[in-house]
Write a protein that holds these residues in place. Structure first.
Motif, short mmCIF file in Angstrom:
data_model
loop_
_atom_site.label_atom_id
_atom_site.label_comp_id
_atom_site.label_asym_id
_atom_site.label_seq_id
_atom_site.Cartn_x
_atom_site.Cartn_y
_atom_site.Cartn_z
N ARG A 59 -11.35 -6.27 3.03
CA ARG A 59 -9.86 -5.59 2.11
C ARG A 59 -8.51 -6.38 2.88
NH1 ARG A 59 -6.79 -1.60 3.74
NH2 ARG A 59 -5.46 -1.92 1.48
N GLY A 83 -2.32 -4.48 3.15
CA GLY A 83 -0.77 -4.36 2.22
C GLY A 83 -0.09 -3.22 2.76
N THR A 84 0.12 -3.75 3.96
CA THR A 84 1.24 -2.85 4.82
C THR A 84 2.06 -4.05 6.02
OG1 THR A 84 -0.32 -2.04 6.55
CG2 THR A 84 0.32 -1.02 4.55
N THR A 112 1.04 -0.97 0.21
CA THR A 112 0.01 -0.23 0.15
C THR A 112 0.51 1.35 -0.10
OG1 THR A 112 -1.53 -1.55 1.41
CG2 THR A 112 -1.55 1.16 1.36
N ARG A 123 -8.80 -6.65 7.27
CA ARG A 123 -9.34 -6.17 8.25
C ARG A 123 -11.25 -5.27 7.67
NH1 ARG A 123 -5.31 -3.08 9.48
NH2 ARG A 123 -3.39 -2.82 7.80
N SER A 132 -7.75 5.62 7.76
CA SER A 132 -6.72 5.02 8.85
C SER A 132 -5.89 5.77 9.63
CB SER A 132 -5.79 3.96 8.71
OG SER A 132 -5.60 4.98 6.76
C1 VG1 Z 1 -2.30 0.98 5.72
C2 VG1 Z 1 -3.98 1.69 6.08
C3 VG1 Z 1 -4.05 2.44 4.68
C4 VG1 Z 1 -2.84 3.93 4.91
C5 VG1 Z 1 -1.75 2.74 4.83
C6 VG1 Z 1 -0.43 3.83 4.48
O1 VG1 Z 1 -2.68 -0.32 4.32
O2 VG1 Z 1 -5.09 1.14 5.99
O3 VG1 Z 1 -4.93 3.54 5.04
O4 VG1 Z 1 -2.37 4.72 3.40
O5 VG1 Z 1 -1.49 2.35 6.15
O6 VG1 Z 1 -0.62 4.10 5.97
P1 VG1 Z 1 -2.98 -1.40 4.81
O7 VG1 Z 1 -3.30 -1.90 3.44
O8 VG1 Z 1 -2.11 -2.50 5.56
O9 VG1 Z 1 -4.71 -1.42 5.13
V1 VG1 Z 1 1.53 4.82 6.58
O10 VG1 Z 1 1.64 6.20 7.80
O11 VG1 Z 1 1.51 3.12 7.40
O12 VG1 Z 1 2.16 5.18 5.33
#
Ligand code: VG1
Ligand code: CO
Length: 552
Positions: A495, A498-499, A28, A507, A375
């Motif tokens: 979903r 992706g992190t 992500t 989630r 988030s």
């Molecule tokens: C998460 C959040 C997403 C955000 C991303 C990066 O991604 O849900 O909204 O943009 O982290 O945020 P995911 O794919 O795990 O749901 V940060 O503050 O980690 O740069």
């Protein structure tokens, strides 16, 4: 290793042959891996070379480099500088101590006309030798690399045979100023300066200072992450906030062993303060790399979706936005509170996939002024990343200019537009095939859900796997999350994250719009919808978990 025969190379450039890695597809927000993975020989260098190969515009140009200060940040930055020297980049701009918050890095790229930037962060993921590390590439203009580019970088990494490095280049990250290493100019700057100067152009600092001098208070928790120095400079030195109200403001390599994620669970100390007898007027926290924010008032938590809507409705009170908001964007899972504001003002509302990169084209094209994610991410046209302290200052400015308290603003907003109760339930560390099967099963059942009236009387009006068509460049992003929509009343979204770096995280997002009851506890308000989601998806049953790992 071989010496380069290319004329324009320094004599000291080395070309290191490598076997390509197969696991460098960015998620992500960039590439995130365990520290042990990133520290494997040639691992980070291979990814950085793949970026440089895909960004020829960096040659002869400026590259910004900075990170969130986590464990291994300094070593990684030195490697990036040595590779920049060997790849024909003419100037690197680095934050003092190797530190730049994510929004400050985005701003620097824009401000200094850099061709791109390397941002070394795994955001709120825990740090330290057993924690996570991350890196992402931001393009000219400061935006996160778009999907097409991250995919190209991944494809390049799969076929990589060599990388270029000049190991003789060294950099003193703790000394401000400019040095020369062969053809490369290295400039170490105080990462707070440019950022603080920009904030002063957007917000009425004199008004906020007066408001604080009258006895109002801002409580800010930096969670031992990157925003400490930024918050101290702006909130204490410039605006006169109480020193003792800016807490955990010294960045630590392991974030003090904590989880620098500004939510009700990980920022428990702040939450306790704001629910206590000496609560400040505005309470806030930010994350590891400074792009997230959590906003609290005395005794009240403002959910990120609400904060986006309330900021959009009041942003004209801030000098940088006196003309108001031209459009709003929110990520798909984010509650639809902002949609009412857009409708009421007759401005555009865009629904994008999760991840800040999808906002960048809209911001560049001047279609939106403000955007946000559930988030704990909020931002505006001023940079191309979300910006934690920006949101705190925007709220402070609105409180000071309106003369109203945060609870007053929230209550009048809900009275006008209704309240979107919202929660996200995370199931972490799942086996990937279990998570994938849960998503696949719901996806298969979506078509037959439409038109069904579910328990509790809600009728499904739309059920799909979200696809986004970018209105600016026409690119399509498919498979961005399953949504079961019950008109304006409610939504269930599912979903896969992706992190994460430990197995898979699912989630589940729950949203219920109520116009009658405005003061419920969100858990109570959402209990029926949570039960409905349970019947529909069977998350707890199929994961064998009694409850979600984290509820925000
Ligand atoms: C998460 C959040 C997403 C955000 C991303 C990066 O991604 O849900 O909204 O943009 O982290 O945020 P995911 O794919 O795990 O749901 V940060 O503050 O980690 O740069
Ligand atoms: Co972050």
């Amino acid at each position: 290793m071989t010496k380069s025969e290319d004329n324009e190379d320094n004599m000291t450039t080395q070309i290191i042959p490598v076997t390509a890695f197969t696991d460098q597809r960015p998620g992500t927000a960039g590439l995130r891996k365990k520290v042990a993975v990133v520290r494997q020989p040639h691992y980070l260098a291979s990814f950085v070379q793949s970026i440089f190969d895909c960004a020829p515009e960096l040659r002869g140009n400026t590259l910004v480099i900075g990170g969130d200060g986590r464990y291994w940040n300094r070593d990684a930055i030195t490697l990036c500088v040595q590779m920049a020297a060997a790849n024909g980049i003419s100037r690197v701009l680095i934050g003092l101590g190797g530190i730049l918050s994510t929004p400050a890095a985005s701003h620097l790229i824009r401000q200094r006309g850099a061709a791109g930037g390397l941002v070394l962060t795994a955001s709120h993921n825990p740090a330290g030798p057993n924690g996570d590390f991350g890196i992402k590439y931001n393009i000219a203009g400061g935006g996160q690399a778009p999907e097409a580019l991250t995919e190209r970088i991944f494809q390049t990494s799969l076929a990589l045979t060599r990388y270029r490095i000049d190991p003789t280049v060294s950099v003193d990250l703790d000394r401000l100023g400019t040095t020369q290493a062969g053809a490369l100019q290295i400039e170490v700057i105080d990462g707070v300066d440019d950022y603080a100067a920009q904030m002063a152009t957007l917000f009425d600092f004199a008004q906020i200072r007066d408001w604080l001098a009258q006895g109002h208070r801002i409580r800010f928790d930096a969670l031992h992450a990157v925003t400490g120095p930024y918050a101290r400079r702006i909130l204490i030195d410039t605006l006169g906030a109480n020193e003792q109200d800016i807490v955990n403001a010294v960045p630590l390599e392991d974030f003090g062993g904590g989880h620098p994620d500004p939510n009700l669970i990980y920022a428990a100390e702040l939450v306790a303060h704001m629910n206590g007898p000496h609560a400040a007027d505005l309470g806030a926290a930010s994350d590891g790399d400074g792009d997230r924010n959590m906003i609290l008032g005395p005794g009240v938590f403002i959910s990120p979706g609400d904060s986006l809507a309330m900021l959009a409705d009041n942003l004209h009170l801030c000098p940088g936005y006196v003309d108001g908001v031209v459009g709003i964007a929110r990520s798909m899972p984010t509650c639809r509170a902002a949609d009412h504001v857009a409708r009421q003002r007759g401005i555009e509302l865009h629904e994008t996939p999760t991840g800040w990169k999808f906002f960048c084209n809209l911001l560049d094209a001047g279609r939106i002024t403000i955007c946000g994610e559930e988030s704990f991410g909020t931002g505006s046209t001023h940079v191309r990343e979300k910006d934690g302290l920006w949101a705190v200052l925007a709220w402070a400015n609105i409180l000071a200019a309106s003369g109203r308290s945060l609870p007053e603003i929230a209550i009048s907003h809900w009275q006008r537009y209704g309240r979107h109760y919202f929660q996200r339930h995370d199931y972490e560390g799942l086996e990937a095939d279990v998570a994938d099967a849960i998503v696949a099963d719901l996806r298969a059942r979506l078509p037959q859900l439409v038109g069904q009236t579910l328990e509790g009387g809600l009728t499904v009006t739309l059920a799909d796997d979200f696809t986004y068509a970018d209105p600016i460049d026409g690119s399509q992003a498919k498979g961005q999350g399953l949504r079961v929509v019950m008109g304006d009343d409610a939504r269930i979204v599912l979903r896969k994250s992706g992190t994460g770096t430990d197995g898979a995280t699912l989630r589940l997002y729950l949203e219920h719009w109520r116009q009658d009851e405005l003061n419920l506890d969100p858990a109570t308000a959402l209990a029926p919808l949570a039960a409905l989601a349970d019947t529909l998806i069977g998350l707890r049953q199929r994961t064998g978990r009694a409850e979600p790992d984290v509820v925000t």
